[in-house]
Motif scaffolding. Structure first.
Motif, PDB file in Angstrom:
ATOM      1  N   GLY A  42      -3.519   5.480   0.275  1.00 29.11           N
ATOM      2  CA  GLY A  42      -2.070   5.471   0.423  1.00 29.11           C
ATOM      3  C   GLY A  42      -1.539   6.672   1.192  1.00 29.11           C
ATOM      4  O   GLY A  42      -2.282   7.492   1.735  1.00 29.11           O
ATOM      5  N   TYR A  43      -0.213   6.788   1.209  1.00 22.81           N
ATOM      6  CA  TYR A  43       0.467   7.771   2.050  1.00 22.81           C
ATOM      7  C   TYR A  43       0.587   9.163   1.436  1.00 22.81           C
ATOM      8  O   TYR A  43       0.829  10.140   2.148  1.00 22.81           O
ATOM      9  N   ARG A  44       0.485   9.260   0.127  1.00 23.34           N
ATOM     10  CA  ARG A  44       0.820  10.518  -0.530  1.00 23.34           C
ATOM     11  C   ARG A  44       0.089  11.745   0.030  1.00 23.34           C
ATOM     12  O   ARG A  44       0.721  12.779   0.286  1.00 23.34           O
ATOM     13  N   PRO A  45      -1.239  11.699   0.261  1.00 31.84           N
ATOM     14  CA  PRO A  45      -1.904  12.897   0.798  1.00 31.84           C
ATOM     15  C   PRO A  45      -1.329  13.339   2.147  1.00 31.84           C
ATOM     16  O   PRO A  45      -1.231  14.550   2.405  1.00 31.84           O
ATOM     17  N   LEU A  46      -0.933  12.386   2.993  1.00 30.37           N
ATOM     18  CA  LEU A  46      -0.307  12.746   4.261  1.00 30.37           C
ATOM     19  C   LEU A  46       1.036  13.423   4.024  1.00 30.37           C
ATOM     20  O   LEU A  46       1.358  14.426   4.675  1.00 30.37           O
ATOM     21  N   ALA A  96       0.832  -1.205   0.000  1.00 32.33           N
ATOM     22  CA  ALA A  96       0.000   0.000   0.000  1.00 32.33           C
ATOM     23  C   ALA A  96       0.857   1.242   0.000  1.00 32.33           C
ATOM     24  O   ALA A  96       0.539   2.242  -0.636  1.00 32.33           O
ATOM     25  N   ALA A  97       1.978   1.204   0.737  1.00 32.17           N
ATOM     26  CA  ALA A  97       2.863   2.360   0.795  1.00 32.17           C
ATOM     27  C   ALA A  97       3.404   2.683  -0.571  1.00 32.17           C
ATOM     28  O   ALA A  97       3.417   3.836  -1.016  1.00 32.17           O
ATOM     29  N   LEU A  98       3.864   1.663  -1.274  1.00 31.28           N
ATOM     30  CA  LEU A  98       4.427   1.899  -2.588  1.00 31.28           C
ATOM     31  C   LEU A  98       3.367   2.366  -3.562  1.00 31.28           C
ATOM     32  O   LEU A  98       3.584   3.279  -4.357  1.00 31.28           O
ATOM     33  N   ALA A  99       2.181   1.766  -3.491  1.00 34.24           N
ATOM     34  CA  ALA A  99       1.099   2.193  -4.367  1.00 34.24           C
ATOM     35  C   ALA A  99       0.673   3.604  -4.042  1.00 34.24           C
ATOM     36  O   ALA A  99       0.423   4.416  -4.934  1.00 34.24           O
ATOM     37  N   GLY A 100       0.624   3.919  -2.760  1.00 29.16           N
ATOM     38  CA  GLY A 100       0.131   5.222  -2.328  1.00 29.16           C
ATOM     39  C   GLY A 100       1.010   6.354  -2.761  1.00 29.16           C
ATOM     40  O   GLY A 100       0.555   7.472  -2.960  1.00 29.16           O
ATOM     41  N   VAL A 101       2.301   6.167  -2.907  1.00 26.15           N
ATOM     42  CA  VAL A 101       3.168   7.260  -3.335  1.00 26.15           C
ATOM     43  C   VAL A 101       3.474   7.156  -4.813  1.00 26.15           C
ATOM     44  O   VAL A 101       4.325   7.867  -5.330  1.00 26.15           O
ATOM     45  N   GLY A 102       2.771   6.252  -5.512  1.00 30.55           N
ATOM     46  CA  GLY A 102       2.882   6.200  -6.947  1.00 30.55           C
ATOM     47  C   GLY A 102       4.174   5.591  -7.431  1.00 30.55           C
ATOM     48  O   GLY A 102       4.698   5.978  -8.472  1.00 30.55           O
ATOM     49  N   LEU A 103       4.711   4.611  -6.730  1.00 30.06           N
ATOM     50  CA  LEU A 103       5.989   4.029  -7.100  1.00 30.06           C
ATOM     51  C   LEU A 103       5.805   2.609  -7.592  1.00 30.06           C
ATOM     52  O   LEU A 103       4.943   1.881  -7.136  1.00 30.06           O
ATOM     53  N   LEU A 126      10.904   3.932   4.821  1.00 28.61           N
ATOM     54  CA  LEU A 126      11.322   3.706   3.438  1.00 28.61           C
ATOM     55  C   LEU A 126      10.352   4.337   2.455  1.00 28.61           C
ATOM     56  O   LEU A 126      10.770   4.994   1.498  1.00 28.61           O
ATOM     57  N   ALA A 127       9.063   4.141   2.667  1.00 26.92           N
ATOM     58  CA  ALA A 127       8.065   4.674   1.737  1.00 26.92           C
ATOM     59  C   ALA A 127       8.131   6.195   1.668  1.00 26.92           C
ATOM     60  O   ALA A 127       8.073   6.785   0.576  1.00 26.92           O
ATOM     61  N   PHE A 128       8.251   6.851   2.814  1.00 25.47           N
ATOM     62  CA  PHE A 128       8.321   8.304   2.833  1.00 25.47           C
ATOM     63  C   PHE A 128       9.591   8.792   2.134  1.00 25.47           C
ATOM     64  O   PHE A 128       9.576   9.770   1.384  1.00 25.47           O
ATOM     65  N   THR A 129      10.708   8.102   2.401  1.00 23.88           N
ATOM     66  CA  THR A 129      11.972   8.503   1.776  1.00 23.88           C
ATOM     67  C   THR A 129      11.908   8.350   0.264  1.00 23.88           C
ATOM     68  O   THR A 129      12.384   9.208  -0.492  1.00 23.88           O
ATOM     69  N   LYS A 130      11.321   7.255  -0.207  1.00 25.96           N
ATOM     70  CA  LYS A 130      11.220   7.042  -1.654  1.00 25.96           C
ATOM     71  C   LYS A 130      10.391   8.133  -2.318  1.00 25.96           C
ATOM     72  O   LYS A 130      10.677   8.535  -3.449  1.00 25.96           O
ATOM     73  N   ARG A 143      -6.589   9.638   7.937  1.00 27.98           N
ATOM     74  CA  ARG A 143      -7.278  10.928   8.032  1.00 27.98           C
ATOM     75  C   ARG A 143      -7.469  11.552   6.656  1.00 27.98           C
ATOM     76  O   ARG A 143      -8.424  12.318   6.426  1.00 27.98           O
ATOM     77  N   TYR A 144      -6.560  11.251   5.738  1.00 34.00           N
ATOM     78  CA  TYR A 144      -6.543  11.942   4.455  1.00 34.00           C
ATOM     79  C   TYR A 144      -7.157  11.139   3.315  1.00 34.00           C
ATOM     80  O   TYR A 144      -6.885  11.411   2.144  1.00 34.00           O
ATOM     81  N   MET A 145      -8.013  10.165   3.630  1.00 32.13           N
ATOM     82  CA  MET A 145      -8.820   9.563   2.577  1.00 32.13           C
ATOM     83  C   MET A 145      -9.662  10.662   1.916  1.00 32.13           C
ATOM     84  O   MET A 145     -10.188  11.554   2.595  1.00 32.13           O
ATOM     85  N   GLU A 146      -9.773  10.597   0.616  1.00 28.57           N
ATOM     86  CA  GLU A 146     -10.416  11.675  -0.141  1.00 28.57           C
ATOM     87  C   GLU A 146     -11.817  11.994   0.369  1.00 28.57           C
ATOM     88  O   GLU A 146     -12.177  13.163   0.569  1.00 28.57           O
ATOM     89  N   ASN A 147     -12.624  10.966   0.603  1.00 30.72           N
ATOM     90  CA  ASN A 147     -14.005  11.222   1.030  1.00 30.72           C
ATOM     91  C   ASN A 147     -14.080  11.689   2.479  1.00 30.72           C
ATOM     92  O   ASN A 147     -14.992  12.438   2.845  1.00 30.72           O
ATOM     93  N   ALA A 148     -13.116  11.261   3.289  1.00 34.68           N
ATOM     94  CA  ALA A 148     -13.089  11.750   4.672  1.00 34.68           C
ATOM     95  C   ALA A 148     -12.832  13.255   4.698  1.00 34.68           C
ATOM     96  O   ALA A 148     -13.470  13.994   5.467  1.00 34.68           O
TER      97      ALA A 148
END
Length: 346
Positions: A283-287, A14-21, A52-56, A176-181
């Motif tokens: 995923g993590y990107r919005p955060l 999910a982390a990798l998918a969330g940041v588009g990697l 790792l996900a944030f750094t990538k 918290r940062y799900m689009e609909n939330a």
């Protein structure tokens, strides 16, 4: 162990998918140039996939402009000391993060000499107050990953210390940062009269039940409902904990924490102008975008009051469990936590 392993695999993907990697090892290139002063990020704790996900995301050569030009330049690996599932990750993550342009240092003090802002990623919330105090005393803006602490008392003390040293801080789950939330939070369905949220709530003996993983769903619930919960009741049904909060005006918010790591994340908001499902986790990107904005402005997107109430809600749920599901006053839990936090030297 199987549940924990599956959860780590799921969150890693999910982390990798969330940041588009891409998962392909040659698919990502990373910037080799050092960022200018003011944009240098340090990580405390290489015992979580978030590091790792944030750094990538931040260090990718084609990192999006809304990540602010921030680059992770240094990391202090430790990190959990006695949570095996976390401790065992440190050697591998330490090896994996270095090719991303990250220097490994042997102390938080050494890290703070090399960076401008900090991601406190240590998976063990029991260490966060101790580690955050070093960061605060150095005057470095810091994001503290979930859980901000392993107790309500420490959460209150962390925010008190941040105020004392005049250092910006915030903490949040990426849920918290799900689009609909966010749409609901911004008034999409009008005033929210009630909400349901769910997430895995797998257990870690060193943390109160919901603090370790249930916080994801509780944070979703608070994104929808906001602050103002008055009483909390908790019951256990087969395979899950159910927590019912009564907010001001008689509004009801519920959290269902499942013991299986396969249950997913989500919820539903009931508003005066409509009903909205939360949809899937994005995923993590919005955060990370919010973290970059926070590093730029020093303005926390989530208030200390809301984060503290989230932890009071989870603490009250534990208290309710001890008295067979009877209602517990959130204000009483908060008052007790503040008295105890006032005794901590910061």
């Amino acid at each position: 162990m199987d549940t924990a392993l599956n959860r780590r695999k799921f969150m890693g993907k999910a982390a990798l998918a969330g940041v588009g990697l891409s998962l392909a090892p040659q698919a990502i290139s990373f910037a080799s140039s050092r960022p200018k002063n003011g944009k240098r990020v340090g990580i405390i704790g290489l015992d979580t996939s978030h590091s790792l996900a944030f750094t990538k995301a931040f260090n990718a050569a084609d990192a999006a402009a809304d990540l602010g030009g921030y680059k992770v330049v240094a990391a202090y690996p430790h990190g959990s000391r006695d949570i095996a599932s976390s401790v065992n990750r440190i050697p591998g993550y330490t090896e994996e993060i270095q090719p991303l342009g990250v220097e490994i240092v042997d102390s938080i003090a050494a890290l703070l000499d090399k960076v401008d802002v900090v991601l406190l990623e240590t998976n063990d919330g029991r260490l966060h107050l101790e580690q955050a105090l070093e960061v605060f005393k150095a005057g470095k803006t810091v994001f503290i990953d979930k859980p901000i602490s392993a107790s309500l008392v420490d959460a209150i003390a962390i925010f008190a210390a941040a105020k004392k040293y005049d250092v910006p801080v915030f903490s949040s789950s990426s849920l918290r940062y799900m689009e609909n939330a966010i749409a609901v939070r911004n008034g999409k369905v009008g005033k929210v009269m009630g909400a349901d949220a769910f997430s895995p709530a797998t257990l870690e003996p060193t943390h109160p039940d919901l603090f370790w993983y249930g916080i994801h769903g509780v944070e979703t619930l608070y994104t929808l409902m906001g602050t103002g919960c008055e009483t909390v009741q908790r019951t256990f049904t087969p395979g899950a904990d159910v927590v019912v909060g009564t907010w001001d005006g008689g509004r009801i918010g519920t959290f269902r924490g499942t013991r299986s790591g396969k249950s997913g994340y989500g919820g539903r908001a009931f508003g005066e102008e409509g009903i909205m499902d939360m949809g899937s986790y994005g995923g993590y990107r919005p955060l990370l975008v919010e973290i970059a904005k926070f590093f730029d402005s020093g303005i926390a997107p989530v208030s200390a009051e809301e984060t503290i109430e989230i932890f009071a809600f989870m603490q009250a749920a534990d208290e309710s469990k001890k008295i067979n599901g009877q209602a517990v006053s959130l204000q009483a839990v908060l008052d007790k936590g503040r008295r105890e936090a006032a005794q901590i030297s910061i």
